[in-house]
Structures are given as C-alpha cells and as structure tokens.
Write a protein that holds these residues in place. Structure first.
Motif, short mmCIF file in Angstrom:
data_model
loop_
_atom_site.label_atom_id
_atom_site.label_comp_id
_atom_site.label_asym_id
_atom_site.label_seq_id
_atom_site.Cartn_x
_atom_site.Cartn_y
_atom_site.Cartn_z
N GLU A 62 0.80 -1.33 0.14
CA GLU A 62 -0.19 0.14 0.08
C GLU A 62 0.66 1.18 0.22
OE1 GLU A 62 -3.24 0.35 0.02
OE2 GLU A 62 -3.20 -2.35 0.03
N ASN A 63 0.48 2.62 -0.45
CA ASN A 63 0.95 3.24 -0.83
C ASN A 63 0.67 4.75 -0.60
OD1 ASN A 63 3.56 5.00 -0.79
ND2 ASN A 63 3.31 4.63 -2.68
N SER A 64 -0.38 3.64 0.12
CA SER A 64 -1.18 5.19 0.69
C SER A 64 -1.85 5.82 1.84
CB SER A 64 -2.94 4.84 -0.35
OG SER A 64 -3.60 3.73 1.29
N GLU A 65 -0.35 6.30 2.44
CA GLU A 65 -0.51 6.56 3.71
C GLU A 65 -0.05 8.48 3.36
OE1 GLU A 65 3.44 5.12 4.18
OE2 GLU A 65 2.55 2.95 5.06
N THR A 66 -0.98 9.44 4.34
CA THR A 66 -0.90 10.38 4.38
C THR A 66 0.84 10.70 4.07
OG1 THR A 66 -0.47 10.52 6.63
CG2 THR A 66 -2.26 10.33 5.43
N GLU A 67 1.34 12.21 3.67
CA GLU A 67 2.26 12.99 4.26
C GLU A 67 3.38 13.13 5.64
OE1 GLU A 67 5.27 13.88 1.39
OE2 GLU A 67 3.23 13.23 0.49
N GLU A 68 2.32 12.41 6.42
CA GLU A 68 3.59 12.76 7.81
C GLU A 68 3.37 11.30 8.04
OE1 GLU A 68 -0.66 13.36 9.66
OE2 GLU A 68 -1.12 15.03 9.53
N SER A 69 2.72 10.32 7.72
CA SER A 69 3.26 9.29 7.82
C SER A 69 4.56 9.24 7.74
CB SER A 69 1.88 8.17 8.50
OG SER A 69 1.55 7.85 6.64
N LYS A 70 4.83 9.52 5.87
CA LYS A 70 5.96 9.25 5.77
C LYS A 70 7.10 9.80 6.06
CE LYS A 70 4.13 8.25 0.15
NZ LYS A 70 4.14 9.12 -0.43
N ALA A 71 7.14 10.72 6.94
CA ALA A 71 8.16 11.04 6.93
C ALA A 71 8.41 10.79 8.83
CB ALA A 71 7.65 12.73 7.97
N GLU A 72 7.33 9.64 8.67
CA GLU A 72 8.30 8.76 10.12
C GLU A 72 8.89 6.77 9.23
OE1 GLU A 72 4.25 7.45 12.22
OE2 GLU A 72 4.06 9.68 12.59
N ASP A 73 8.91 6.83 8.12
CA ASP A 73 9.07 5.71 7.68
C ASP A 73 10.76 5.99 6.92
OD1 ASP A 73 6.47 4.75 7.56
OD2 ASP A 73 5.92 5.74 5.38
N LYS A 74 11.12 5.50 7.28
CA LYS A 74 12.64 5.15 7.40
C LYS A 74 13.74 4.53 6.54
CE LYS A 74 12.88 5.69 11.93
NZ LYS A 74 13.25 3.87 13.37
#
Length: 133
Positions: A62-74
């Motif tokens: 899934e790539n439907s994450e919000t921009e906020e959660s992408k900032a947490e992704d590493k």
C-alpha cells in the motif's frame, strides 16, 4: 558435382543462413520491446497469473499513506539499476539490493516501485523485497 558448383551452393546456403539469423534477431528484438510484427503492441497474456508472479497483497504494498506518516518512515524501496534497492531518505547508496529483473514484473508492480514504497523499518523493507521473489 564439380568443385565450382559445390562452392556456389555453399555460398548460397551461407547467405540464406545469415539472412535467417538476422531476421530472427530482429523479430526477437521487436518482441522484447513489446511490438508485434504488425507494429502494434502485443496483447497481454490471457492469464497473467501463470506468466508473472504478483506479490501477495499486503499493507507493505500500500502506498496510500499520508505525508505525515511518510515523515516517520525510514526506508524507501524503489528500482535501482534494473533491480530493487532499499534506501534511507537522502542517501544515494542503497542499504539493501535485490537482483530482480524488474522489467518482467507486472506493470502495476513496476509503477509501485517507480513511485517508491515506504517501509517503517528495515525488517518491513525486507518483507517488501520478499514480495517480489
């Protein structure tokens, strides 16, 4: 049969063989580029599940994450030198690579990889790589 006649027939057969090899190479190139002999794109196979492996549906795809959660992704999983690479944001050298012939994957998977798949940690990135076995 005379030597001259034998030599002539040998040269003719050699020329025919070279022409056949050249035509075969051209047809193979057209087929790999997705063009049929008529110049139109080939139709997809009737049952693509038998030709291509599609990764199992999982949240990792899934790539439907919000921009906020992408900032947490590493980690970012994307195409790298014809295979798949796992990158930390801002780095140009992958942490992990997987030699998978990406061009053989279904178009949907290639698009996902071009856009990039975000993983929350390294183990999650490894799970995503396993999906493309």
């Amino acid at each position: 049969m005379t030597y001259r006649r034998y030599k002539t027939l040998t040269i003719i057969l050699l020329i025919v063989t070279v022409i056949a090899l050249l035509l075969s190479a051209v047809m193979l190139t057209l087929r790999r580029s997705g063009l049929a002999v008529s110049g139109e794109p080939e139709s997809p196979p009737e049952n693509p599940a038998t030709v291509y492996y599609t990764p199992k549906p999982a949240p990792s795809q899934e790539n439907s994450e919000t921009e906020e959660s992408k900032a947490e992704d590493k980690f970012l999983v994307t195409i790298y030198r014809g295979g798949i690479g796992v990158f930390q944001p801002g780095k140009s050298v992958p942490v992990l690579t997987k030699h998978t012939e990406v061009y053989l994957l279904p178009e949907e998977d290639i698009k996902l990889l071009r856009d990039g798949i975000w993983a929350r940690d390294l183990s999650h990135a490894k799970e995503i790589l396993e999906d493309f076995d």
